[in-house]
Enzyme design. Structure first.
Site, PDB file in Angstrom:
ATOM      1  N   HIS A 183       0.864  -1.184   0.000  1.00  0.00           N
ATOM      2  CA  HIS A 183       0.000   0.000   0.000  1.00  0.00           C
ATOM      3  C   HIS A 183       0.909   1.247   0.000  1.00  0.00           C
ATOM      4  O   HIS A 183       2.030   1.203   0.505  1.00  0.00           O
ATOM      5  CB  HIS A 183      -0.881  -0.053   1.263  1.00  0.00           C
ATOM      6  CG  HIS A 183      -1.842   1.071   1.380  1.00  0.00           C
ATOM      7  ND1 HIS A 183      -1.480   2.314   1.866  1.00  0.00           N
ATOM      8  CD2 HIS A 183      -3.146   1.173   1.069  1.00  0.00           C
ATOM      9  CE1 HIS A 183      -2.533   3.115   1.843  1.00  0.00           C
ATOM     10  NE2 HIS A 183      -3.550   2.446   1.356  1.00  0.00           N
ATOM     11  N   VAL A 185       1.338   3.821   1.767  1.00  0.00           N
ATOM     12  CA  VAL A 185       2.004   4.304   2.997  1.00  0.00           C
ATOM     13  C   VAL A 185       3.078   3.340   3.494  1.00  0.00           C
ATOM     14  O   VAL A 185       3.849   3.685   4.382  1.00  0.00           O
ATOM     15  CB  VAL A 185       1.023   4.587   4.171  1.00  0.00           C
ATOM     16  CG1 VAL A 185       0.043   5.677   3.809  1.00  0.00           C
ATOM     17  CG2 VAL A 185       0.318   3.328   4.632  1.00  0.00           C
ATOM     18  N   LYS A 186       3.153   2.143   2.911  1.00  0.00           N
ATOM     19  CA  LYS A 186       4.148   1.171   3.377  1.00  0.00           C
ATOM     20  C   LYS A 186       5.517   1.487   2.748  1.00  0.00           C
ATOM     21  O   LYS A 186       5.653   2.464   2.041  1.00  0.00           O
ATOM     22  CB  LYS A 186       3.674  -0.242   3.057  1.00  0.00           C
ATOM     23  CG  LYS A 186       2.262  -0.553   3.623  1.00  0.00           C
ATOM     24  CD  LYS A 186       2.232  -0.827   5.126  1.00  0.00           C
ATOM     25  CE  LYS A 186       0.887  -0.712   5.800  1.00  0.00           C
ATOM     26  NZ  LYS A 186      -0.113  -1.709   5.474  1.00  0.00           N
ATOM     27  N   HIS A 187       6.520   0.644   3.011  1.00  0.00           N
ATOM     28  CA  HIS A 187       7.895   1.018   2.638  1.00  0.00           C
ATOM     29  C   HIS A 187       8.107   1.168   1.147  1.00  0.00           C
ATOM     30  O   HIS A 187       8.800   2.070   0.703  1.00  0.00           O
ATOM     31  CB  HIS A 187       8.885  -0.016   3.179  1.00  0.00           C
ATOM     32  CG  HIS A 187       8.930  -0.048   4.656  1.00  0.00           C
ATOM     33  ND1 HIS A 187       7.984  -0.704   5.404  1.00  0.00           N
ATOM     34  CD2 HIS A 187       9.764   0.521   5.547  1.00  0.00           C
ATOM     35  CE1 HIS A 187       8.253  -0.539   6.688  1.00  0.00           C
ATOM     36  NE2 HIS A 187       9.319   0.200   6.796  1.00  0.00           N
TER      37      HIS A 187
END
Ligand SMILES: *Cc1c(COP(=O)(O)O)cnc(C)c1O
Length: 385
Positions: A183, A185-187
Site C-alpha cells: 500500500h 504508505v508502506k515502505h
C-alpha cells in the site's frame, strides 16, 4: 516551505518508477507475465527468503496464508488485540476465530506470556505483528508455537527491511510464513499489493494455486492424464488474488530504493528520538533495542494528554492547524462492534487500552527533510503548551 502539509506517511515515486510502469504498458503483458516472477525473485533477494508469492494486497496475503495453513471452522488463531483489522479478519475469512492477546502497553507488541495463557485445545496458529516496524520477539513466539504445535504467520506489513538478531524479517527462520503489504504508505508501493514469503516449498506451491482460482497446471500434480496443453484441474477453492505485471514493474523499481528509503526512515526517527528527549510528556513508542533494527513504518509516540490538560482530539486538531497531520494506529480490535457481537470482551486488554489511549503517529516518510522533523517537534511543543 514552512506551510507544507505533512501527512503521517506517503509514497515516493520517481521518474524511473513512472518509466518502469510505462514500459510494462508497452509490453505484451499487463498481468501475469514475466515481471511477477522477477518481482518475487527481487523480494526473496531483499529479504533472504526462499519463496515469495505476490498477491493483490496485504489482506489477500493474510487470507491466503490462513487458507494454505489449513485453518478453518473450529480453529482458534491468536492475534494481538492492537493491530489493523485485517490481522484478525483473515481468521474469519476461513471460518476460524481470532482469539485476542494483550500487548505491551509501551511497545504495542504482542505479550507472548499472555499468548501462552490464551492457548486452548482449539488453538492452531498465531499471527504476531511487527507493529510500527519493530520486530516482535520471534524466538519466544517460536518456542510457544513449538510447545503447542502452532503455525506462525508473521504480519510483517510494517516491517519490510527490519532485522532482529540472526533473522531478517521475511526470511521465515522462526515462522511458517510472513506477509507484506505494498500500500502507498508502506515502505515500497505497487499501488495496492502484497506478498507472502515462506521457506516451505509446499506452502509456496499452495499459495500460487490459491491466488489463481485453485487451478493446477503442473503435469506432476494433475490427477488425470493431460489431453493437451489447454488442460487444467481445480483441486481446491481459490480466488483471483493476482498482482499484475504493471504493479510488479512499479514494485521492482521501488525495491531498488528500499535500502535508501530505510536509511532515511531510520535517520529521521533518530532525529525525532533526539529532539523529543527534551520534550516532557512525549515518549517514542518504539526505541530500537541493541539487537533489533526497526523498519520504522510509523513513528508513534505516547503523549501524556492528562498532564498537558488537552484531549487527543484537541492536540490532533492543533497540529493539523500547523500543517502536521497525525493518525492513531490502532483502535483495539476487540472493541469493534463486529467482534463485540461475536463475544469479544473490550475491557479484557489493559495493555492494548493503555497503548491506544496515549498513542499518536507523527509524520514519517522518506521524502521528509530534517527541518520537517524539527517543525513537527516544535508544533507538538506549541500545541502541548
Ligand atoms: C497495511 C496492513 C495490512 C493490510 O495490507 P493491505 O495491503 O492494505 O491490504 C495488514 N496488516 C497490517 C498491520 C497493516 O498495516
Amino acid at each position: 516551505m514552512a506551510n507544507d502539509i505533512l501527512p503521517y506517511g506517503r509514497q515516493w515515486i520517481d521518474e524511473d518508477d513512472i518509466a518502469a510502469v510505462v514500459a510494462a504498458l508497452r509490453s505484451d503483458y499487463l498481468t501475469t507475465g514475466p515481471t511477477v516472477a522477477r518481482f518475487e525473485a527481487a523480494l526473496c533477494d531483499a529479504l533472504g527468503a526462499d519463496h515469495a508469492v505476490a498477491v493483490c494486497n496485504g489482506t489477500a496475503a493474510l487470507h491466503a496464508a490462513c487458507a494454505v495453513a489449513g485453518l478453518g471452522p473450529g480453529d482458534e488463531v491468536l492475534v494481538p488485540a492492537l493491530t489493523f483489522l485485517a490481522t484478525a479478519n483473515c481468521a474469519r475469512y476461513v471460518g476460524a476465530e481470532p482469539v485476542f492477546v494483550d500487548v505491551d502497553p509501551r511497545s504495542g507488541l504482542i505479550d507472548v506470556e499472555h499468548a501462552a495463557r490464551m492457548v486452548g485445545p482449539q488453538t492452531r496458529a498465531i499471527i504476531p505483528v511487527h507493529l510500527n516496524g519493530r520486530p516482535v520477539d520471534l524466538p519466544a513466539v517460536r518456542a510457544l508455537a513449538d510447545q503447542h504445535d502452532l503455525i506462525v504467520i508473521e504480519d510483517a506489513a510494517h516491517a519490510l527491511g527490519a532485522r532482529a538478531g540472526d533473522t531478517r524479517i521475511g526470511d521465515c527462520r522462526y515462522s511458517d510464513m510472513a506477509i507484506f503489504s505494498f500500500h502507498p504508505v508502506k515502505h515500497v508501493t505497487t499501488g495496492e499489493g502484497g506478498a507472502i514469503t515462506t521457506a516451505k516449498p509446499k506452502l509456496a506451491a499452495a499459495l500460487e494455486v490459491f491466488r489463481s482460482h485453485g487451478m493446477v497446471r503442473d503435469p506432476e500434480q494433475l490427477r488425470g492424464a493431460s489431453p493437451g496443453p489447454w488442460y487444467y484441474e481445480q483441486h481446491t477453492l481459490g480466488y483471483n488474488y493476482r498482482l499484475t505485471d504493471l504493479q510488479c514493474a512499479l514494485g521492482l523499481s521501488q525495491l531498488t530504493k528500499l535500502d535508501r528509503f530505510l536509511a532515511r526512515r531510520r535517520a529521521l526517527a533518530a532525529r525525532y528520538d533526539q529532539l523529543l528527549a527534551t520534550l516532557a510528556g512525549v515518549e517514542p513508542a518504539a526505541i530500537g533495542t541493541a539487537d533489533t533494527l526497526s523498519a520504522y513504518h510509523l513513528y508513534a509516540v505516547h503523549v501524556d494528554f492528562q498532564a498537558s490538560d488537552r484531549t487527543r482530539a484537541q492536540v490532533v486538531a492543533g497540529l493539523r492547524e500547523l500543517g502536521v497531520l497525525t493518525q492513531v494506529h490502532y483502535i483495539p480490535v476487540p472493541t469493534q462492534p463486529y467482534y463485540v457481537d461475536r463475544g469479544a470482551d473490550p475491557l479484557a486488554y489493559p495493555g492494548a487500552t493503555a497503548y491506544y489511549e496515549s498513542i499518536l503517529s507523527l509524520p514519517l516518510f522518506p521524502a521528509m527533510r530534517d527541518e520537517d522533523v524539527d517543525r513537527v517537534v516544535a508544533a507538538l511543543a506549541q500545541v502541548l503548551g
